[in-house]
Scaffold this active site. Sequence first.
Site, PDB file in Angstrom:
ATOM      1  N   GLY A  49     -25.901  -7.583  -9.450  1.00 40.68           N
ATOM      2  CA  GLY A  49     -25.440  -8.446  -8.308  1.00 40.68           C
ATOM      3  C   GLY A  49     -24.098  -8.798  -8.190  1.00 40.68           C
ATOM      4  O   GLY A  49     -23.766  -9.976  -7.778  1.00 40.68           O
ATOM      5  N   SER A  51     -21.556  -7.715  -6.150  1.00 38.90           N
ATOM      6  CA  SER A  51     -20.752  -7.515  -4.994  1.00 38.90           C
ATOM      7  C   SER A  51     -20.457  -8.447  -4.157  1.00 38.90           C
ATOM      8  O   SER A  51     -19.704  -8.326  -3.237  1.00 38.90           O
ATOM      9  CB  SER A  51     -21.221  -6.062  -4.232  1.00 38.90           C
ATOM     10  OG  SER A  51     -22.237  -6.687  -3.821  1.00 38.90           O
ATOM     11  N   GLY A  53     -21.085 -13.190  -3.263  1.00 36.50           N
ATOM     12  CA  GLY A  53     -21.549 -14.710  -3.761  1.00 36.50           C
ATOM     13  C   GLY A  53     -20.989 -14.719  -5.219  1.00 36.50           C
ATOM     14  O   GLY A  53     -20.076 -14.463  -5.561  1.00 36.50           O
ATOM     15  N   GLU A  76     -25.567  -1.208  -1.904  1.00 34.32           N
ATOM     16  CA  GLU A  76     -24.317  -1.233  -0.779  1.00 34.32           C
ATOM     17  C   GLU A  76     -25.029  -0.380   0.485  1.00 34.32           C
ATOM     18  O   GLU A  76     -25.509   0.722   0.248  1.00 34.32           O
ATOM     19  CB  GLU A  76     -23.088  -0.880  -1.096  1.00 34.32           C
ATOM     20  CG  GLU A  76     -22.592  -1.922  -2.218  1.00 34.32           C
ATOM     21  CD  GLU A  76     -22.866  -3.224  -1.806  1.00 34.32           C
ATOM     22  OE1 GLU A  76     -22.868  -3.666  -0.915  1.00 34.32           O
ATOM     23  OE2 GLU A  76     -22.809  -4.129  -2.948  1.00 34.32           O
ATOM     24  N   ALA A 113     -31.237  -2.285  -8.113  1.00 32.06           N
ATOM     25  CA  ALA A 113     -31.366  -2.760  -9.612  1.00 32.06           C
ATOM     26  C   ALA A 113     -32.706  -3.074 -10.028  1.00 32.06           C
ATOM     27  O   ALA A 113     -33.089  -3.429 -11.274  1.00 32.06           O
ATOM     28  CB  ALA A 113     -30.398  -4.093  -9.508  1.00 32.06           C
ATOM     29  N   LEU A 140     -28.928 -11.375  -8.912  1.00 28.06           N
ATOM     30  CA  LEU A 140     -29.337 -10.639  -7.789  1.00 28.06           C
ATOM     31  C   LEU A 140     -30.275 -11.647  -6.785  1.00 28.06           C
ATOM     32  O   LEU A 140     -30.828 -12.634  -6.953  1.00 28.06           O
ATOM     33  CB  LEU A 140     -30.556  -9.697  -8.060  1.00 28.06           C
ATOM     34  CG  LEU A 140     -30.308  -8.404  -9.092  1.00 28.06           C
ATOM     35  CD1 LEU A 140     -31.431  -7.774  -9.419  1.00 28.06           C
ATOM     36  CD2 LEU A 140     -29.383  -7.601  -8.343  1.00 28.06           C
ATOM     37  N   ALA A 141     -29.983 -11.444  -5.478  1.00 26.21           N
ATOM     38  CA  ALA A 141     -30.777 -12.051  -4.398  1.00 26.21           C
ATOM     39  C   ALA A 141     -31.010 -11.011  -3.523  1.00 26.21           C
ATOM     40  O   ALA A 141     -30.315 -10.339  -2.736  1.00 26.21           O
ATOM     41  CB  ALA A 141     -29.835 -13.186  -3.716  1.00 26.21           C
ATOM     42  N   TYR A 236     -37.307 -25.709  -0.072  1.00 30.19           N
ATOM     43  CA  TYR A 236     -36.522 -24.955  -1.082  1.00 30.19           C
ATOM     44  C   TYR A 236     -37.553 -25.358  -2.317  1.00 30.19           C
ATOM     45  O   TYR A 236     -38.373 -24.501  -2.909  1.00 30.19           O
ATOM     46  CB  TYR A 236     -35.141 -25.196  -1.535  1.00 30.19           C
ATOM     47  CG  TYR A 236     -34.522 -24.051  -2.225  1.00 30.19           C
ATOM     48  CD1 TYR A 236     -33.991 -23.135  -1.651  1.00 30.19           C
ATOM     49  CD2 TYR A 236     -34.808 -24.173  -3.505  1.00 30.19           C
ATOM     50  CE1 TYR A 236     -33.171 -21.967  -2.389  1.00 30.19           C
ATOM     51  CE2 TYR A 236     -34.122 -23.117  -4.255  1.00 30.19           C
ATOM     52  CZ  TYR A 236     -33.493 -22.126  -3.794  1.00 30.19           C
ATOM     53  OH  TYR A 236     -33.026 -20.948  -4.509  1.00 30.19           O
TER      54      TYR A 236
HETATM   55  P1  NAD Z   1     -25.550 -12.818  -2.479  1.00 34.98           P
HETATM   56  O1  NAD Z   1     -26.459 -12.407  -1.456  1.00 34.98           O
HETATM   57  O2  NAD Z   1     -24.210 -13.337  -2.134  1.00 34.98           O
HETATM   58  O3  NAD Z   1     -25.227 -11.897  -3.539  1.00 34.98           O
HETATM   59  C1  NAD Z   1     -26.545 -11.029  -4.021  1.00 34.98           C
HETATM   60  C2  NAD Z   1     -26.103  -9.667  -4.746  1.00 34.98           C
HETATM   61  O4  NAD Z   1     -27.399  -9.049  -5.106  1.00 34.98           O
HETATM   62  C3  NAD Z   1     -25.129  -8.920  -4.070  1.00 34.98           C
HETATM   63  O5  NAD Z   1     -24.239  -8.123  -4.992  1.00 34.98           O
HETATM   64  C4  NAD Z   1     -26.428  -7.638  -3.646  1.00 34.98           C
HETATM   65  O6  NAD Z   1     -25.855  -6.429  -3.291  1.00 34.98           O
HETATM   66  C5  NAD Z   1     -27.207  -7.637  -4.727  1.00 34.98           C
HETATM   67  N1  NAD Z   1     -28.451  -7.215  -4.509  1.00 34.98           N
HETATM   68  C6  NAD Z   1     -29.445  -7.726  -3.640  1.00 34.98           C
HETATM   69  N2  NAD Z   1     -30.540  -6.853  -3.893  1.00 34.98           N
HETATM   70  C7  NAD Z   1     -30.205  -5.800  -4.658  1.00 34.98           C
HETATM   71  C8  NAD Z   1     -30.983  -4.719  -5.253  1.00 34.98           C
HETATM   72  N3  NAD Z   1     -32.011  -4.171  -4.863  1.00 34.98           N
HETATM   73  N4  NAD Z   1     -30.364  -3.872  -6.111  1.00 34.98           N
HETATM   74  C9  NAD Z   1     -28.906  -4.047  -6.627  1.00 34.98           C
HETATM   75  N5  NAD Z   1     -28.041  -5.155  -6.229  1.00 34.98           N
HETATM   76  C10 NAD Z   1     -28.831  -5.925  -5.388  1.00 34.98           C
HETATM   77  O7  NAD Z   1     -26.434 -14.086  -3.281  1.00 34.98           O
HETATM   78  P2  NAD Z   1     -26.076 -15.446  -4.064  1.00 34.98           P
HETATM   79  O8  NAD Z   1     -26.272 -16.546  -3.044  1.00 34.98           O
HETATM   80  O9  NAD Z   1     -24.759 -15.099  -4.806  1.00 34.98           O
HETATM   81  O10 NAD Z   1     -27.266 -15.572  -5.177  1.00 34.98           O
HETATM   82  C11 NAD Z   1     -26.996 -15.048  -6.275  1.00 34.98           C
HETATM   83  C12 NAD Z   1     -28.000 -15.969  -7.037  1.00 34.98           C
HETATM   84  O11 NAD Z   1     -27.571 -17.223  -7.049  1.00 34.98           O
HETATM   85  C13 NAD Z   1     -29.518 -16.107  -6.639  1.00 34.98           C
HETATM   86  O12 NAD Z   1     -30.391 -16.258  -7.751  1.00 34.98           O
HETATM   87  C14 NAD Z   1     -29.422 -17.429  -6.007  1.00 34.98           C
HETATM   88  O13 NAD Z   1     -30.731 -17.968  -5.824  1.00 34.98           O
HETATM   89  C15 NAD Z   1     -28.639 -18.307  -6.643  1.00 34.98           C
HETATM   90  N6  NAD Z   1     -28.021 -19.524  -6.311  1.00 34.98           N
HETATM   91  C16 NAD Z   1     -27.420 -19.521  -4.855  1.00 34.98           C
HETATM   92  C17 NAD Z   1     -26.966 -20.527  -4.379  1.00 34.98           C
HETATM   93  C18 NAD Z   1     -26.501 -20.473  -3.151  1.00 34.98           C
HETATM   94  O14 NAD Z   1     -26.187 -21.658  -2.617  1.00 34.98           O
HETATM   95  N7  NAD Z   1     -25.935 -19.314  -2.444  1.00 34.98           N
HETATM   96  C19 NAD Z   1     -27.064 -21.805  -5.166  1.00 34.98           C
HETATM   97  C20 NAD Z   1     -27.568 -21.813  -6.224  1.00 34.98           C
HETATM   98  C21 NAD Z   1     -28.220 -20.686  -6.853  1.00 34.98           C
END
Ligand code: NAD
Length: 396
Positions: A49, A51, A53, A76, A113, A140-141, A236
């Site tokens: 994951g 790319s 966040g 992507e 992934a 991953l999300a 949540y």
């Molecule tokens: P995001 O959407 O910014 O990034 C998700 C990443 O996962 C991307 O790089 C995407 O390409 C990749 N991805 C998704 N599906 C995929 C697949 N099938 N194969 C390969 N890559 C895949 O998400 P984020 O907000 O950075 O979340 C990441 C983690 O952090 C999650 O577990 C989320 O719960 C946790 N988190 C997020 C927050 C928030 O406020 N955003 C807070 C605390 C924890």
Amino acid sequence: MIVKPRIRGFICTTAHPTGCKANVDSQIEYVQNQGEVSAGELKNVLVLGCSGGYGLACRVVSAFACGANTLGVSFERLPAGNRTASAGWYNNIAFEQAASDKGLYAKSIDGDAFSDEVRQIVTDTIKADLGKIDLVVYSLASPVRPHPRTGVLHRSTIKPLGEAVDIKTVHVERGEVTQVNLDPATDAETADTIAVMGGEDWEFWMQALLQADVLAPGCKTVAFTYIGSDLTWPIYWEGTLGQAKLDLDRASRAIAENLRAIGGDSRVAVLKAIVSQASSAIPVVPLYVALLFKVMKEKGNHEDIISHIYRLFATQLKQGAKLRLDDEGRIRMDNIELSDDIQAEVKKRWPLVTTENLGELGDLSGFREDFLKIFGFGLAGVDYEVEVDPTLGRVD
Ligand code: NAD
């Protein structure tokens, strides 16, 4: 072509190549200004994951504060004709360029992934290019997960458990504060959400990497969770997503047990709320985030994605760091968000906030700016009236 943001609900369907590069470069610049976290401690880092966040920020800190080679995996959309690629496609290219300019290995694998095929490609790439991995970041999300062993396509839902919930929210585009009524999830919906966002896939990854003997002695792995304030708990932490995140805790314990053989460890880190593609899709959260950002900015302790992750690496992932753990063994990075003075102020504003006073009590404009930045819009120094090639000359 001239690329403008095209927003559909909580997604922007366009991304700006130059803006995405500026976003990645500004994260790199932040990290370089902060200075080194550890020299030589992390040689090779795998980011699942990578790319956007939190995953992208981990990759930036690994490379530019720890001097690590990085292998990333993300899913992507390629550019086609007059359609731009996904932001992550541009981010990966910008990151790889900057890392190779610094003499660091950086490769991004574009694929699902959740599939065993991608796991095989990753283990083969590690063997061929890197040898062994010192840190695996699982970030991953996704709203869906095709199960690699059963073929079932699981879809996550964001719903409360048990009873319907009537709760305040904001329509981000229109800036309207309203009440939303959310029906409770069925047992099947909860199970599907756990299948998508729970810990099974993280376990599959760590098993595959261990079996392929590509983890270095002492290898660590970290996955991310969110707990947040009790204001958002009904949707949540106490909802379907919370159940999935509890499963991540279970998986972490199981992975830690398996990693013991190589002196490794596994942790879940509780991170702060930020604006990402994933978090924008959760009802209620944007309103809470708008209030939180305003309060944290007023108190001078707001952290954006990159500063938060830099602090994670500098204070918790570094060798010998004194870990700030909770009773479940999770690393707590949400200590500032959940501090008494921040929460007291957010909770004071929550019942008062309306469409009319949102600009005063909350930071919806900051939320919108961060949202647009994810797609490369609104970056300082980028001329958005200049024609750009959405393919970057890489795709016919
Ligand atoms: P995001 O959407 O910014 O990034 C998700 C990443 O996962 C991307 O790089 C995407 O390409 C990749 N991805 C998704 N599906 C995929 C697949 N099938 N194969 C390969 N890559 C895949 O998400 P984020 O907000 O950075 O979340 C990441 C983690 O952090 C999650 O577990 C989320 O719960 C946790 N988190 C997020 C927050 C928030 O406020 N955003 C807070 C605390 C924890």
